[in-house]
Design a protein around this motif. Structure first.
Motif, mmCIF file in Angstrom:
data_model
loop_
_atom_site.group_PDB
_atom_site.id
_atom_site.type_symbol
_atom_site.label_atom_id
_atom_site.label_comp_id
_atom_site.label_asym_id
_atom_site.label_seq_id
_atom_site.Cartn_x
_atom_site.Cartn_y
_atom_site.Cartn_z
ATOM 1 N N LEU A 235 2.871 19.338 -3.226
ATOM 2 C CA LEU A 235 4.226 18.480 -3.842
ATOM 3 C C LEU A 235 4.314 17.089 -3.146
ATOM 4 O O LEU A 235 4.595 16.097 -3.838
ATOM 5 C CB LEU A 235 5.596 19.535 -3.723
ATOM 6 C CG LEU A 235 5.535 20.775 -4.666
ATOM 7 C CD1 LEU A 235 6.668 21.545 -4.018
ATOM 8 C CD2 LEU A 235 5.479 20.517 -5.993
ATOM 9 N N GLU A 238 1.772 14.852 -4.904
ATOM 10 C CA GLU A 238 2.036 14.633 -6.237
ATOM 11 C C GLU A 238 3.021 13.706 -6.478
ATOM 12 O O GLU A 238 3.031 13.080 -7.515
ATOM 13 C CB GLU A 238 2.276 15.986 -6.918
ATOM 14 C CG GLU A 238 1.239 16.815 -7.114
ATOM 15 C CD GLU A 238 1.555 18.136 -7.776
ATOM 16 O OE1 GLU A 238 0.730 18.862 -8.147
ATOM 17 O OE2 GLU A 238 2.542 18.634 -7.913
ATOM 18 N N SER A 239 3.975 13.817 -5.583
ATOM 19 C CA SER A 239 5.183 12.921 -5.668
ATOM 20 C C SER A 239 4.998 11.126 -5.489
ATOM 21 O O SER A 239 5.800 10.425 -5.538
ATOM 22 C CB SER A 239 6.354 13.423 -4.717
ATOM 23 O OG SER A 239 6.219 12.981 -3.445
ATOM 24 N N GLN A 240 3.784 10.876 -4.789
ATOM 25 C CA GLN A 240 3.521 9.567 -4.472
ATOM 26 C C GLN A 240 3.088 8.777 -5.554
ATOM 27 O O GLN A 240 2.308 9.318 -6.590
ATOM 28 C CB GLN A 240 2.399 9.606 -3.397
ATOM 29 C CG GLN A 240 2.579 10.413 -2.343
ATOM 30 C CD GLN A 240 3.997 10.081 -1.382
ATOM 31 O OE1 GLN A 240 4.275 8.873 -1.080
ATOM 32 N NE2 GLN A 240 4.840 11.004 -1.019
ATOM 33 N N LYS A 241 3.046 7.564 -5.552
ATOM 34 C CA LYS A 241 2.942 6.641 -6.613
ATOM 35 C C LYS A 241 1.251 6.502 -6.861
ATOM 36 O O LYS A 241 0.489 6.279 -5.594
ATOM 37 C CB LYS A 241 3.469 5.068 -6.179
ATOM 38 C CG LYS A 241 3.205 4.005 -7.089
ATOM 39 C CD LYS A 241 3.462 2.545 -6.877
ATOM 40 C CE LYS A 241 3.084 1.469 -7.791
ATOM 41 N NZ LYS A 241 3.596 0.302 -7.206
ATOM 42 N N SER A 243 -0.528 8.884 -7.879
ATOM 43 C CA SER A 243 -1.197 10.122 -7.740
ATOM 44 C C SER A 243 -1.994 10.477 -9.021
ATOM 45 O O SER A 243 -1.129 10.400 -10.248
ATOM 46 C CB SER A 243 -0.084 11.450 -7.364
ATOM 47 O OG SER A 243 -0.772 12.422 -7.512
#
Length: 288
Positions: A235, A238-241, A243
């Motif tokens: 998670l 996935e939350s990173q710019k 991705s």
């Protein structure tokens, strides 16, 4: 004495399907293996003629866990290779461990692959014999001999090299610093439905990202049940710019995140490292 300094790159399983279980207990798999610039470093020294059978030495430096100097993938590879050497020689290997072990990143397999590649060339051992030796050492070792992108099937012996690599090459690797998983334990707990083999043709190879998004890691749910932090890491990635894709690699605790640029990958690694100091984090590039 001859001396070699070689790299053993980290292996990342971009997907891993379990397609069958043989009566022998072995699982047949299907996966896409790639290798990263993150590497262990091996200094391999081959001495003069020596007829003793317990003379080879392996030394590990910087390892998270203690590894036996006698019972390890490198020593198994050396003992098998010596059967085909022109003379019985003393082999000394010093390994600087940069790849976490028991993490699904092939640290031990890649070490063995590097030794097989190096000594196989030195002693002019046939490729077919090297492949047999690699499989005898471990299921991931055949792919680790050449350390190039490859579709793997069977128990690891069926290799289909990727000719057209069309994936982003910037990745971030994450694992809990003090958590490990045993490959046999994770496989032994797999009781799900078997996956159907993917259709592998030129179209699939030209559209690897589309293929990846239609695949999964069949062992991921089991691993999360044993180490819940794996889900947190996925998670977080996935939350990173930037991705593109994130999941667990192999049967270990490490997860990878694929990113659309080096800038976004480095920023993601810095963000995660800042927020989760108890995690090991590494941004690197795939070898293509």
């Amino acid at each position: 004495m001859k001396s070699f300094c070689v790299k053993a790159p980290a292996k990342i399983n971009l997907f891993l399907h379990i397609v069958e279980k043989k009566e022998t207990g072995y699982h047949l798999i299907e996966g896409l293996f790639v290798f990263a610039n993150l590497s262990n470093f091996l200094e391999i020294k081959v001495g003069e003629k020596d007829f003793r059978y317990d003379n080879s030495i392996v030394e590990f430096v910087n390892s998270e866990l203690r590894i036996s100097n006698k019972y390890n993938t490198i020593m198994r590879a050396i003992n098998l290779l010596l059967r085909y050497a022109p003379v019985r020689a003393k082999v000394t290997v010093k390994v600087v461990k940069n790849i976490p072990i028991a993490a699904g990143l092939g640290s031990g397999s890649s070490d063995a692959g590097a030794v097989i590649r190096t000594l196989g060339k030195l002693w002019e051992i046939e490729k077919s014999i090297l492949n047999e030796i690699a499989l005898s050492v471990g299921a991931d070792v055949p792919a680790s001999v050449d350390s190039k992108p490859v579709l793997v099937r069977g128990i690891g012996e069926e290799l289909h090299p990727i000719k057209e690599f069309s994936l982003p090459t910037n990745v971030v690797l994450v694992k809990p610093k003090k958590k490990f998983l045993s490959t046999p334990e994770v496989f032994s707990k797999y009781a799900g439905n078997f996956s159907k083999p993917i259709k592998w043709d030129g179209n699939a190879e030209r559209n690897l990202l589309k293929l990846l998004k239609e695949t999964r890691n069949d062992l991921q749910k089991i691993a999360i049940s044993l180490v819940p932090e794996i889900n947190d890491m996925i998670l977080a990635l996935e939350s990173q710019k930037g991705s593109v894709l994130s999941r667990m690699s192999g049967s270990g605790v490490a997860c990878f995140g694929m990113f659309d640029s080096e800038e976004n990958a480095k920023a993601a690694a810095a963000n995660i490292r800042d927020k989760q100091p108890e995690w090991w984090v590494c941004d690197t590039q795939l070898i293509v």
